[in-house]
Design a protein around this motif. Structure first.
Motif, PDB file in Angstrom:
ATOM      1  N   ILE A  22       4.175 -11.751   9.255  1.00 19.43           N
ATOM      2  CA  ILE A  22       3.088 -11.158  10.056  1.00 19.43           C
ATOM      3  C   ILE A  22       2.766  -9.757   9.570  1.00 19.43           C
ATOM      4  O   ILE A  22       1.589  -9.383   9.430  1.00 19.43           O
ATOM      5  N   ALA A  23       3.802  -8.979   9.278  1.00 18.90           N
ATOM      6  CA  ALA A  23       3.577  -7.604   8.807  1.00 18.90           C
ATOM      7  C   ALA A  23       2.851  -7.586   7.477  1.00 18.90           C
ATOM      8  O   ALA A  23       1.929  -6.772   7.277  1.00 18.90           O
ATOM      9  N   VAL A  24       3.237  -8.465   6.558  1.00 20.21           N
ATOM     10  CA  VAL A  24       2.574  -8.521   5.246  1.00 20.21           C
ATOM     11  C   VAL A  24       1.103  -8.900   5.403  1.00 20.21           C
ATOM     12  O   VAL A  24       0.215  -8.291   4.781  1.00 20.21           O
ATOM     13  N   VAL A  25       0.822  -9.878   6.257  1.00 21.49           N
ATOM     14  CA  VAL A  25      -0.565 -10.324   6.472  1.00 21.49           C
ATOM     15  C   VAL A  25      -1.398  -9.206   7.090  1.00 21.49           C
ATOM     16  O   VAL A  25      -2.524  -8.921   6.635  1.00 21.49           O
ATOM     17  N   VAL A  27      -0.821  -5.794   7.264  1.00 24.33           N
ATOM     18  CA  VAL A  27      -0.967  -4.616   6.397  1.00 24.33           C
ATOM     19  C   VAL A  27      -1.844  -4.955   5.194  1.00 24.33           C
ATOM     20  O   VAL A  27      -2.708  -4.164   4.803  1.00 24.33           O
ATOM     21  N   GLY A  28      -1.626  -6.149   4.605  1.00 25.97           N
ATOM     22  CA  GLY A  28      -2.425  -6.556   3.448  1.00 25.97           C
ATOM     23  C   GLY A  28      -3.894  -6.721   3.778  1.00 25.97           C
ATOM     24  O   GLY A  28      -4.767  -6.434   2.942  1.00 25.97           O
ATOM     25  N   PHE A  30      -5.595  -5.007   6.083  1.00 28.69           N
ATOM     26  CA  PHE A  30      -6.183  -3.692   6.300  1.00 28.69           C
ATOM     27  C   PHE A  30      -6.225  -2.854   5.023  1.00 28.69           C
ATOM     28  O   PHE A  30      -7.082  -1.987   4.874  1.00 28.69           O
ATOM     29  N   ASN A  31      -5.268  -3.097   4.126  1.00 28.87           N
ATOM     30  CA  ASN A  31      -5.221  -2.336   2.878  1.00 28.87           C
ATOM     31  C   ASN A  31      -4.794  -3.271   1.749  1.00 28.87           C
ATOM     32  O   ASN A  31      -3.607  -3.475   1.520  1.00 28.87           O
ATOM     33  N   PRO A  32      -5.758  -3.843   1.015  1.00 29.14           N
ATOM     34  CA  PRO A  32      -5.441  -4.808  -0.050  1.00 29.14           C
ATOM     35  C   PRO A  32      -4.523  -4.254  -1.133  1.00 29.14           C
ATOM     36  O   PRO A  32      -3.819  -5.028  -1.793  1.00 29.14           O
ATOM     37  N   SER A  33      -4.489  -2.933  -1.319  1.00 24.49           N
ATOM     38  CA  SER A  33      -3.619  -2.348  -2.342  1.00 24.49           C
ATOM     39  C   SER A  33      -2.141  -2.545  -2.018  1.00 24.49           C
ATOM     40  O   SER A  33      -1.286  -2.380  -2.892  1.00 24.49           O
ATOM     41  N   PHE A  34      -1.866  -2.909  -0.769  1.00 21.46           N
ATOM     42  CA  PHE A  34      -0.479  -3.145  -0.367  1.00 21.46           C
ATOM     43  C   PHE A  34       0.138  -4.279  -1.179  1.00 21.46           C
ATOM     44  O   PHE A  34       1.339  -4.271  -1.460  1.00 21.46           O
ATOM     45  N   LEU A  35      -0.680  -5.270  -1.556  1.00 17.54           N
ATOM     46  CA  LEU A  35      -0.195  -6.430  -2.300  1.00 17.54           C
ATOM     47  C   LEU A  35      -0.413  -6.298  -3.799  1.00 17.54           C
ATOM     48  O   LEU A  35      -0.276  -7.281  -4.536  1.00 17.54           O
ATOM     49  N   SER A  36      -0.737  -5.094  -4.263  1.00 18.94           N
ATOM     50  CA  SER A  36      -0.902  -4.871  -5.694  1.00 18.94           C
ATOM     51  C   SER A  36       0.455  -4.912  -6.392  1.00 18.94           C
ATOM     52  O   SER A  36       1.495  -4.615  -5.774  1.00 18.94           O
ATOM     53  N   PRO A  37       0.492  -5.274  -7.682  1.00 13.00           N
ATOM     54  CA  PRO A  37       1.768  -5.331  -8.410  1.00 13.00           C
ATOM     55  C   PRO A  37       2.540  -4.016  -8.354  1.00 13.00           C
ATOM     56  O   PRO A  37       3.771  -4.024  -8.210  1.00 13.00           O
ATOM     57  N   LEU A  38       1.823  -2.893  -8.443  1.00 16.79           N
ATOM     58  CA  LEU A  38       2.495  -1.594  -8.414  1.00 16.79           C
ATOM     59  C   LEU A  38       3.174  -1.366  -7.063  1.00 16.79           C
ATOM     60  O   LEU A  38       4.333  -0.927  -7.007  1.00 16.79           O
ATOM     61  N   ASN A  39       2.482  -1.677  -5.978  1.00 18.01           N
ATOM     62  CA  ASN A  39       3.060  -1.454  -4.656  1.00 18.01           C
ATOM     63  C   ASN A  39       4.211  -2.421  -4.380  1.00 18.01           C
ATOM     64  O   ASN A  39       5.196  -2.049  -3.733  1.00 18.01           O
TER      65      ASN A  39
END
Length: 323
Positions: A22-25, A27-28, A30-39
């Motif tokens: 739920i947290a990943v969904v 946060v992701g 609201f902020n797509p950069s959360f699921l970026s490879p760097l993050n």
């Protein structure tokens, strides 16, 4: 199928896993950069170190005690590791072995003092926290060690497929070993038995002193390993390493359903607790929220988790009474 799902829902890891998804969904979204490879790599680096910190405390919670010196042991071993490479130019493997040995010795000292004096683990580890931290500051004079071996730096910076840090490998290996030990090996059963009912464990022939010393020795080893990984990650031996480990070390096991009175812990659920804390911490950074809220959120999560565990214990107790 329904039976398997029902069993999974009753497991300690199911709740934390659901919260993680739920947290990943949220946060992701609201902020797509959360699921970026760097993050993702940043998250995994935090999980790699924090997982070992949580496992270190989890073993002590399993015997119904607490170890306030987890951070001090990790910090001292990190300084020994970095200092041996910087000052004495000791090869990295030998420096790492020496630092890990010191972690085990510190843990054994804690365990022996607790087992033989009968003094509360809270008091003993509070005292040794001060001792180990004092030694740390005496060695460093509050100054970092910068000349870290290139091999250590490359491990700290390296990643598999450019995403999964090399530092995750020790943490995953430790998690598997701990799960196997607690569920399949006599020493794991002894640890849980001592935490569950020390008197009954003693009557069944389990050596309380040996079990307590072993648990603390393993805890010291894991704290030391976390310190070494943090040196590799930071590329230096910072004397402040370990200063902020205490709350995290309790938060993840408690979120994972560990009973503070002892006798019940879960390796997968503890690791998921670490993941939840890492996600929340990273989300606060991404949304530019004041860092002090991290401590507020961690404290609230500990209270909520303890309350949930207490509620579950009460329900189980009522069911057993009805039977």
């Amino acid at each position: 199928m329904n039976g398997s799902l029902a069993n999974a829902m009753r497991s300690d890891w199911f709740g934390p896993l659901l919260v993680t998804i739920i947290a990943v969904v949220i946060v992701g979204s609201f902020n797509p950069s959360f699921l970026s490879p760097l993050n993702i790599q940043v998250l995994l680096l935090a999980i790699a170190v924090n997982g070992l910190i949580a496992f270190s405390q989890m073993l002590i919670i399993a015997i119904g005690q607490m170890n306030l010196s987890v951070g001090a042991i990790g910090g001292l071993c990190a300084i020994v590791f970095a200092g041996m490479m910087d000052v004495w130019h000791v090869p990295a493997p030998l420096a790492a072995l020496s630092a890990l040995s010191i972690g085990v010795i510190c843990g054994i000292i804690n365990g022996v003092l607790i087992a033989r004096t009968g003094i509360s683990a809270f008091v003993i580890t509070l005292a040794t926290l001060s001792v180990y931290k004092g030694i740390n500051l005496g060695i460093t004079h509050a100054q970092p060690f910068y000349n870290i071996a290139e091999s250590v730096k490359s491990v700290g910076q390296g990643a598999i497929f450019g995403v999964v840090p090399w530092l995750m490998l020790p943490t995953m290996a430790v998690g598997l070993v701990l799960w196997f030990m607690l569920n399949r090996q006599p020493i794991g059963r002894f640890i849980l038995a001592v935490g569950g009912n020390q008197h009954a464990a003693e009557l069944s022939g389990i050596s309380i002193e040996n079990t307590v010393v072993t648990a603390h020795a393993l805890s010291g080893f894991l704290a030391a390993l976390a310190g070494l990984l943090l040196v590799a990650r930071l590329q230096m031996g910072q004397p402040t390493i370990g200063d902020d480990w205490l709350i995290l070390s309790f938060a993840a096991p408690v979120i994972g359903g560990a009973i503070l009175a002892g006798g019940h812990v879960s390796v997968p659920a503890t690791l998921l607790g670490v993941v939840i804390v890492a996600i929340i911490t990273q989300a606060l950074v991404l949304f530019d929220i004041d860092p002090f809220l991290v401590q507020v959120v961690l404290g609230a999560m500990i209270l909520a988790a303890v309350g949930a565990n207490r509620f579950r214990e009460s329900r189980l107790s009522r069911k057993l009474k009805r039977l």
